[in-house]
Enzyme design. Structure first.
Site, short mmCIF file in Angstrom:
data_model
loop_
_atom_site.label_atom_id
_atom_site.label_comp_id
_atom_site.label_asym_id
_atom_site.label_seq_id
_atom_site.Cartn_x
_atom_site.Cartn_y
_atom_site.Cartn_z
N HIS A 1 0.83 -1.21 0.00
CA HIS A 1 0.00 0.00 0.00
C HIS A 1 0.86 1.25 0.00
O HIS A 1 2.06 1.19 0.30
CB HIS A 1 -0.88 0.01 1.25
CG HIS A 1 -0.07 0.11 2.50
ND1 HIS A 1 0.40 -1.01 3.17
CD2 HIS A 1 0.41 1.18 3.19
CE1 HIS A 1 1.11 -0.62 4.20
NE2 HIS A 1 1.15 0.70 4.25
N HIS B 1 5.11 6.64 -1.36
CA HIS B 1 5.84 5.41 -1.69
C HIS B 1 5.06 4.17 -1.28
O HIS B 1 4.10 4.26 -0.51
CB HIS B 1 7.17 5.39 -0.94
CG HIS B 1 6.95 5.29 0.54
ND1 HIS B 1 6.73 6.39 1.34
CD2 HIS B 1 6.84 4.21 1.36
CE1 HIS B 1 6.51 6.00 2.58
NE2 HIS B 1 6.57 4.68 2.62
P1 A2P Z 1 5.06 3.05 5.22
O1 A2P Z 1 3.87 3.84 4.83
O2 A2P Z 1 6.33 3.75 4.98
O3 A2P Z 1 5.07 1.69 4.62
P2 A2P Z 1 3.29 -0.17 11.26
O4 A2P Z 1 2.92 -1.52 10.73
O5 A2P Z 1 4.75 0.03 11.47
O6 A2P Z 1 2.46 0.24 12.41
O7 A2P Z 1 2.94 0.84 10.10
C1 A2P Z 1 1.75 0.78 9.38
C2 A2P Z 1 1.90 1.65 8.15
O8 A2P Z 1 1.96 3.02 8.52
C3 A2P Z 1 3.15 1.37 7.36
O9 A2P Z 1 2.77 1.37 6.02
C4 A2P Z 1 4.11 2.47 7.73
O10 A2P Z 1 5.08 2.86 6.82
C5 A2P Z 1 3.19 3.60 8.09
N1 A2P Z 1 3.77 4.33 9.22
C6 A2P Z 1 4.13 3.83 10.41
N2 A2P Z 1 4.57 4.80 11.23
C7 A2P Z 1 4.49 5.96 10.54
C8 A2P Z 1 4.81 7.31 10.82
N3 A2P Z 1 5.28 7.69 12.01
N4 A2P Z 1 4.61 8.23 9.85
C9 A2P Z 1 4.13 7.87 8.66
N5 A2P Z 1 3.82 6.60 8.32
C10 A2P Z 1 3.99 5.66 9.24
#
Ligand code: A2P
Length: 223
Positions: free
Chosen positions: A69, A155
């Protein structure tokens, strides 16, 4: 009793349809397989392994995330700043469950992550939260990030190395874009998929000759 507030999700984003996920995983895995056989990559292998002579199998090195995603807003169930405001936006409510096509224009590999850069359309940009590009960015990198066009952080995380969280993909992407803007690109290698460039400290950026498109659905996600 007060009416219960609607709960906020972990995050909002565009989710690749299952068949698209398979197609993208295959195409990007092929790139990883080729990358770790390139002489240019082997020259910098120690940035991945910590040792000069050691080999690395990038396919094993990165762990796949569950669902591919492109995150628009990380809400952390309401703990993240601006989460409620984002969820209440008309454009967000209207876009939920709608199909949309994402365009991947580049692939990035660093010792921490493997990811795909997404080029957002003007319509998609309406779902990109103001100020989201610089969330969690190190102070030293902030001025360069602020100089990049909005949505530069968009991304899809394709894999993370052991112990690394997905949030790192956006941060590494911004760092690469900032270095490119300063003209700090090193070695360039022509590959079938496009032009590969090296940006020091194990950072690799493949500009795709043809963008890879993927059908998605805009949705919220809670664990
Ligand atoms: P990304 O969008 O770069 O793939 P997690 O499983 O670590 O809780 O994260 C769930 C999703 O949210 C992942 O897709 C992750 O990264 C994104 N994410 C996690 N933490 C943050 C943050 N602090 N800021 C922005 N996106 C985040």
């Amino acid at each position: 009793t007060k009416p219960k507030e609607p709960e906020l999700p972990l995050f909002f984003g565009w989710f690749l349809l299952p068949e698209e996920e398979e197609r993208i995983k295959c195409a990007t895995m092929d790139f990883l397989k080729t990358l770790d056989t390139l002489e240019a990559f082997k020259e910098h292998i120690s940035e991945f392994t910590g040792e000069a002579e050691k080999e690395v199998d990038l396919e094993q090195y990165f762990q796949n995330p569950l669902h591919l995603h492109c995150t628009t807003k990380f809400c952390d169930y309401g703990k993240a700043e601006g989460a409620k405001e984002y969820a209440e936006l008309q454009v967000v409510k209207e876009s939920l469950a709608k199909s949309d096509e994402l365009s991947v224009t580049a692939l990035i590999v660093t010792p921490r992550i493997f990811g795909a850069r997404v080029a957002l359309t003007e319509t998609q940009m309406k779902l990109w939260p103001e100020g989201e590009d610089k969330e969690g960015v190190a102070p030293a990198l902030l001025p360069s990030v602020e100089a990049l066009p909005m949505g530069s952080r968009a991304h899809v995380t394709l894999g993370c190395s052991a112990g690394v969280e997905a949030v790192q993909t956006g941060l590494d992407l911004l760092e690469i874009l900032a270095l490119q803007k300063e003209g700090k690109e090193g070695t360039q290698v022509e590959m079938d998929l496009g032009t590969l460039s090296y940006l020091s400290e194990g950072r690799w950026f493949l500009t795709l000759r043809e963008p890879i498109t993927a059908d998605t659905t805009f949705s919220s996600f809670s664990d």
